[in-house]
Design a protein around this motif. Structure first.
Motif, mmCIF file in Angstrom:
data_model
loop_
_atom_site.group_PDB
_atom_site.id
_atom_site.type_symbol
_atom_site.label_atom_id
_atom_site.label_comp_id
_atom_site.label_asym_id
_atom_site.label_seq_id
_atom_site.Cartn_x
_atom_site.Cartn_y
_atom_site.Cartn_z
ATOM 1 N N ARG A 123 23.707 11.755 10.447
ATOM 2 C CA ARG A 123 24.361 10.809 9.601
ATOM 3 C C ARG A 123 25.878 11.120 9.332
ATOM 4 N NH1 ARG A 123 21.422 7.237 6.719
ATOM 5 N NH2 ARG A 123 19.264 8.129 7.075
ATOM 6 N N GLY A 170 25.135 0.968 0.325
ATOM 7 C CA GLY A 170 24.258 1.441 1.450
ATOM 8 C C GLY A 170 24.673 2.902 1.931
ATOM 9 N N GLU A 173 26.336 5.060 8.616
ATOM 10 C CA GLU A 173 25.476 4.971 9.852
ATOM 11 C C GLU A 173 25.065 6.300 10.586
ATOM 12 O OE1 GLU A 173 27.803 2.342 12.468
ATOM 13 O OE2 GLU A 173 29.516 3.064 11.267
ATOM 14 N N SER A 177 22.167 4.402 15.288
ATOM 15 C CA SER A 177 22.481 3.090 15.165
ATOM 16 C C SER A 177 23.562 2.618 16.396
ATOM 17 C CB SER A 177 23.087 2.808 13.919
ATOM 18 O OG SER A 177 24.081 3.463 13.551
ATOM 19 N N TYR A 191 18.876 0.221 6.581
ATOM 20 C CA TYR A 191 20.058 -0.102 6.667
ATOM 21 C C TYR A 191 20.302 -1.825 6.481
ATOM 22 C CZ TYR A 191 21.600 4.199 8.724
ATOM 23 O OH TYR A 191 22.090 5.381 8.796
ATOM 24 N N ALA A 219 24.878 -0.711 4.567
ATOM 25 C CA ALA A 219 25.334 0.141 5.115
ATOM 26 C C ALA A 219 26.859 0.520 4.905
ATOM 27 C CB ALA A 219 25.092 0.409 6.749
#
Ligand SMILES: Cc1cc2nc3c(=O)[nH]c(=O)nc-3n(C[C@H](O)[C@H](O)[C@H](O)COP(=O)(O)OP(=O)(O)OC[C@H]3O[C@@H](n4cnc5c(N)ncnc54)[C@H](O)[C@@H]3O)c2cc1C
Length: 702
Positions: A123, A170, A173, A177, A191, A219
């Motif tokens: 992440r 959020g 990403e 993704s 998300y 997100a």
């Protein structure tokens, strides 16, 4: 330490798998061979050595099959329909184990706060530059979405340095993704805000609970993290119409510089077009992999008078290869393009997992001066010197306005919310709606994209190494076409056709239809007979529905989803336009270019449409009411308009009427839909707003 060990392990593992699978062949690069129609039957020789090896089984082959082969396929199809089995994320149909494995890193149940979580390093992260927040900021932006990301980047660049706090509900990403082919899966994760429209009799009959589904991105990067990456700008007349309604500064000529400012056009043929941008942060490129079906679609389009063009060219109408917000085959979200490069800016503070619950407005002066937000279940207040800017999207922004006392007086009073400004917030809600139910069965093998063949380890490795191959196809979309039906106003197209390299059955009822919330019953009854078959589809989209929806607060709890009323097809012309568009797609599918694939229209037997003769007018009416889906392109909930517009919430400079120091900068301000998709306009709005804000505050020295 944990992180370093993992990175080392994964690097060694990937190198090992790559060498085992890909071997030591000399591979061509994307530049050498950008458009690999490896299964283009018309050009059987175009596949490179890599294609034959890595993209298997997408190799050129004959489309004609013997009768026996055809029958055998049908039997296998029936055998494929197995009782539901429980899988990861509760998918009911078999899918690639590779996708299963990848999805484990971003499942709905996944939480990065779980101690020792092995996937946390995948992440992205945003640290506060000096580890703490400021007492007060020049600007507070709510929502690090598509508009919010570009706005934050622009407000913090140059001198004098303004301070910006960007609050996003959020999470950041992650690598997965970025994979375009996973777009349908991302929509099933945390998300998104999983908004469901209020029940409307006679619409979305085939959806779960018979309610239309319309998620929005949640997100850092907002909806640009979960969308299908299609880049389209709408027609010049769309913007000229908005300007003609009294919105100064919004004509096509005035907004074009902002489209260009963001864009770095990498479309080979159109790179130097005067209307394209070359120096922006957002790369726009064609998809490096194409099936032969896209050529058939474009050829069919030409046969019916639609030239193959750059569909973003202001002076042309026709069909064109899809243009995407990808960077060398990777999704390029607004966050990747506009926040990443600047995340070390000392004057830009980005807080994730921070849900804003209210804008605080001084009741006497009606000046917005702070926001309340929740992070880690603790309530905080952030204060602001100049402006608070809502960029929370077409659902989030009107919700926040109303929770803060800006909205229809009579509704707010019922909910016990003190009224600051009596405005018609949420009074209009427009959306693009689509029909994914036109499917042609092909008598070929491997002409269309099918998940079990796409989501393979070799294809994943190819994407990781080269950023190309089948993993780069954005939710199956390969081309886009714009047409005018007999119901159009003659100035702008009223229908868009999304050409797919497959159809709703391409993943055998997996993420594609799940992300649209088509129910098990509808899907199985209508489409399971096509499992494992090659298929082609084009999805008609109503670009300018006449039916108008609305948005209301459910209650005064900021965590409740607002009520969304689509009111689809309440204007009968929308149904007529959709039917005409369906006939047009059928005409394309039955034309010469699709003959070599043996394309046959498949008329699904929907559970609730069985009394209608297949293909009859009433059948299509019923089919549309069953399968209509939202494209999640909401606009109009904080409508922009001049002071004499009774429904306007913001003025043409996006300032909220009746309140000082508060703007809305996202798609909610658009008065109605435009003839295209919405990411490009959302970015353009962010760019334009940044200029307007900077201009006003340019004389203030910090
Ligand atoms: C599934 C899907 C597919 C799509 N496909 C395409 C496509 O292929 N091409 C295209 O052009 N368009 C597409 N769109 C539409 C397009 O992506 C969006 O319309 C556009 O990105 C919206 O931009 P925005 O800035 O208005 O809002 P968003 O980008 O949605 O940003 C709003 C942000 O605000 C945050 N937020 C909301 N409320 C709060 C709060 N209270 N506190 C803090 N943060 C908050 C949200 O989490 C979100 O990150 C798609 C949309 C979806 C949902």
């Amino acid at each position: 330490m944990n992180k370093i060990l993992w990175i080392t392990f994964v690097t060694i593992y990937i190198s090992y798998v790559q060498s085992a699978i890909i071997g030591k062949d000399e591979f061509v690069t994307v530049e050498d061979n950008p458009y690999q129609n490896v299964n283009d039957i018309a050009n059987p020789d175009v596949g490179s050595a890599r294609n034959e090896r890595i993209l298997w089984p997408y190799v050129a082959e004959s489309t004609t099959k013997s009768e026996n082969e055809e029958n055998e396929t049908d039997e296998n199809v029936n055998k494929d329909v197995k009782p539901r089995e429980k899988r990861f994320l509760h998918w009911s149909y078999p899918q690639s184990p590779i996708v299963d494995m990848m999805m484990q890193t971003m499942s709905v149940n996944y939480s990065p706060n779980v101690a020792g979580d092995p996937f946390d390093f995948l992440r992205d992260s945003y640290q506060l530059p000096e580890g703490k927040l400021l007492e007060e900021y020049d600007y507070i932006i709510v929502g690090a979405g598509t508009s919010g990301s570009v706005l934050a980047a622009r407000l913090t660049e140059g001198k004098p340095k303004a301070t910006v706090l960007l609050l996003e509900a959020g999470k950041p990403e992650m690598l997965l993704s970025d994979i375009p082919a996973l777009a349908p899966y991302i929509k099933l994760t945390h998300y998104v805000w999983p908004y469901t429209m209020e029940h409307q009799p006679g619409v979305c009959l085939g959806s779960e609970e018979q309610r239309c589904y319309s998620p929005q991105g949640k997100a850092v990067g907002g909806s640009s993290v979960v969308n299908d990456m299609i880049y389209s700008r709408g027609r010049p007349q769309d913007w000229d119409r908005i300007a003609a309604d009294g919105n100064y500064g919004w004509s096509y000529d005035e907004i074009l510089p902002y489209y260009k400012k963001s864009e770095r056009c990498e479309l080979r043929k159109y790179k130097n077009a005067t209307y394209s941008g070359r120096d922006g942060e957002l790369t726009v490129e064609n998809v490096p992999f194409r099936t032969g079906l896209v050529e058939a679609f474009l050829a069919a389009g030409r046969l019916h008078g639609n030239p193959t063009i750059d569909y973003n060219a202001p002076d042309q109408l026709g069909f064109g290869y899809v243009q995407t917000t990808q960077n060398r085959g990777h999704r390029l979200s607004a966050a990747k393009a506009f926040l990443h490069p600047h995340k070390r800016r000392k004057n830009l503070h980005i807080l994730t997992d921070a849900k804003v619950t209210k804008v605080v407005i001084e009741p006497q002066t009606k000046r917005a001066y702070a926001v309340e937000y929740l992070k880690n279940h603790i309530k905080h207040t952030a204060r602001c010197r100049r402006e608070i800017i809502l960029a929370a999207g077409a659902v989030g922004s009107p919700q926040l306005l109303m929770l803060s006392g800006i909205g229809p007086k009579e509704k707010l009073e019922v909910l016990g919310i003190p009224v600051i400004s009596d405005l018609r917030v949420g009074k209009s809600l427009y959306d693009h709606i689509a029909f994914p139910g036109i499917v042609f069965k092909l008598n070929s093998n491997n002409a269309s994209l099918q998940e079990l063949k796409v989501a393979t380890l070799p294809n994943l490795m190819q994407w990781l190494q080269f950023g190309d191959g089948l993993m780069t196809t954005p939710g199956l979309v390969e081309a886009v076409g714009y047409i005018k039906t007999s119901h159009s106003d003659g100035k702008v197209p009223d229908v868009e056709l999304l050409n797919l390299g497959g159809s709703i059955v391409s993943d055998n009822g997996g993420a594609f239809r799940k992300s649209l919330k088509i129910s098990d019953k509808t899907y199985v009854t209508a489409f399971s007979g096509l499992h494992g078959c090659d298929t082609w589809s084009a999805i008609p989209i109503l670009l300018h529905p006449k039916s108008k929806g609305c948005l209301e607060l459910r209650d005064n709890d900021p965590f409740s989803h607002p009520k969304l009323y689509g009111n689809y097809f309440t204007d009968p012309q929308d149904m007529e336009t959709m039917k005409e568009a369906i006939k047009y797609v059928i005409k394309l599918g039955e034309s010469e270019p699709f003959k070599k694939y043996g394309a046959q229209l498949y008329l699904p037997s929907y559970p609730n449409c069985q009394s209608h003769g297949p293909g009859s007018d009433s059948y299509w009416d019923c089919a549309i009411r069953t399968m209509v889906v939202s494209l999640h392109h909401h606009v109009g909930t904080c409508k922009m308009g001049p002071p004499n517009d009774p429904e306007a919430i913001v003025d043409p400079e996006l300032r909220v009427y009746g309140v000082d120091g508060l703007r809305v900068v996202d798609l909610s301000v658009l008065p109605h839909t435009i003839s295209g998709h919405m990411t490009a306009p959302a970015l353009m709005i962010g760019e334009k707003a940044a200029d307007m804000i900077k201009k006003i505050w340019s004389n203030v020295v910090v």
